[in-house]
Enzyme design. Structure first.
Site, short mmCIF file in Angstrom:
data_model
loop_
_atom_site.label_atom_id
_atom_site.label_comp_id
_atom_site.label_asym_id
_atom_site.label_seq_id
_atom_site.Cartn_x
_atom_site.Cartn_y
_atom_site.Cartn_z
CD GLN A 76 -2.88 -0.55 0.11
OE1 GLN A 76 -3.02 0.32 -1.70
NE2 GLN A 76 -4.35 -1.22 -0.08
CB SER A 77 4.07 1.58 -1.17
OG SER A 77 4.84 3.12 -1.38
CG ASN A 78 0.93 6.81 0.47
OD1 ASN A 78 -0.44 6.20 0.44
ND2 ASN A 78 0.68 6.67 2.11
#
Ligand SMILES: *Cc1c(COP(=O)(O)O)cnc(C)c1O
Length: 342
Positions: A76-78
């Site tokens: 879920q890395s921005n």
């Protein structure tokens, strides 16, 4: 004002990002609280602090003739999502190595992993099963280097961006980001900037920026709230990163550990693990100001700010800027990340 060297840069978002006072919360907390809206960096609804770094990172990539970027993060890395956004804007390909810190259901893509797929990034998952984060990082990098070689054998030019875009070039974006903030609040003596810290690239830039561009006789303290545990050695690396960014800008000022204020007290049980104080902070901001924050970064960082006011570490009447670094798409992530906010 201090002049610095111009570095290659691509225009990727909407700058300067807005800054505004939170009147109701200011009154409630007894401070002057401002919000710096890097959740609005653009170029879409899901902006965030990485766009500021990517303007310089992709400026460098372009100058070096790259047509493909490879980067890293959690599923879920921005940072990974924002890299795909930025690369698309410039017509570059994106390859992502994503560590399954919170395993995702591939039949039910949510939040950033869904956005990554819509954006057309090439995704490789790196399992965290039986591995420490350091081991997974190492495996990701090995795989990325093999892929780089393969792509280059096929005539591509690859630019590797480390996790979070935490390089001197990336941090330049935040040295100049601090300068942008000061220019927007000419009549405010900013006592503190509070922000969530992961890789430390943002902190490095802000601390360096504050050292150079704080108002005469009124140095701003950067209060960095960690969102994951870090070894003591991390902090010297952040300082070195800030100094390397200053060097790139041809600025002679240097920072030291004494200029940094990191705090490991507010991430609860760990990265991407929701916490009660974080959820409380998210509800408070939403219900008094209509501003949304996220469970992984900004909610926990804001919980730190609230506690600092409560314990008097931030004194009554202080001028405080909370740097909203984005990440709000995490509100639509897996239940394990969002938890019971309501
Ligand atoms: C990446 C990120 C941070 C932390 O930035 P670093 O430069 O990695 O320390 C903070 N908030 C959000 C929303 C982020 O995505």
């Amino acid at each position: 004002m201090t002049v610095c060297k111009q570095l290659p840069k691509e225009k990727l978002g909407f700058f300067p990002t807005p800054v505004h006072r939170l009147d109701r919360l200011s009154k409630q907390l007894g401070i002057n609280l401002y919000l710096k809206r890097d959740d609005f960096t653009g170029p879409n609804l899901f902006g965030g602090n990485k766009i500021r770094k990517l303007e310089y990172l992709l400026g460098d990539a372009r100058q070096k003739g790259a047509d493909t970027v490879i980067t890293f993060g959690a599923t879920q890395s921005n940072h990974a999502m924002e890299t795909a956004v930025a690369a698309n804007r410039l017509g570059l390909n994106t390859v992502l190595y994503l560590e399954t810190i919170t395993p995702n259901d591939q039949q039910d893509d949510r939040a950033n992993i869904l956005l990554d797929k819509i954006l057309g990034a090439q995704i490789h998952y790196v399992s965290m099963k039986g591995r420490t984060e350091a081991q997974a990082d190492e495996i990701s990098m090995q795989q990325a280097l093999v892929e780089k070689k393969r792509l280059e054998a096929n005539g591509h030019h690859v630019y590797i961006i480390p996790v979070g875009g935490a390089t001197p070039i990336g941090s330049v974006g935040f040295v100049l980001g601090f300068k942008e903030l000061v220019g927007q609040l000419p009549d405010v003596a900013i006592d503190y900037v509070v922000h969530g810290s992961g890789t430390g690239g943002t902190a490095a830039g802000l601390i360096a920026g504050a050292k150079v561009f704080s108002k005469e006789a009124h140095p701003t303290q950067i209060l960095s709230i960690n969102v994951s545990p870090k070894p003591e050695s991390h902090y010297q690396k952040v300082v070195d990163l800030g100094n390397a960014a200053l060097d790139l800008l041809d600025l002679e000022t240097r920072i030291s550990l004494a200029d940094a204020h990191f705090d490991q007290s507010y991430f609860g049980d760990g990265y991407e693990i929701p916490s009660e104080v974080g959820s409380n902070a998210i509800r408070l901001l939403a219900r008094t100001e209509g501003v949304l924050t996220d469970p992984v970064y900004t909610g926990k960082a804001f919980a730190g700010l609230l506690d600092y006011v409560r314990i008097g570490k931030i004194k009554h009447g202080s001028n405080v800027v909370f740097w909203h670094t984005g990440g709000v798409s995490a509100l639509f992530a897996e239940h394990k990340i969002v938890w019971e906010i309501v």
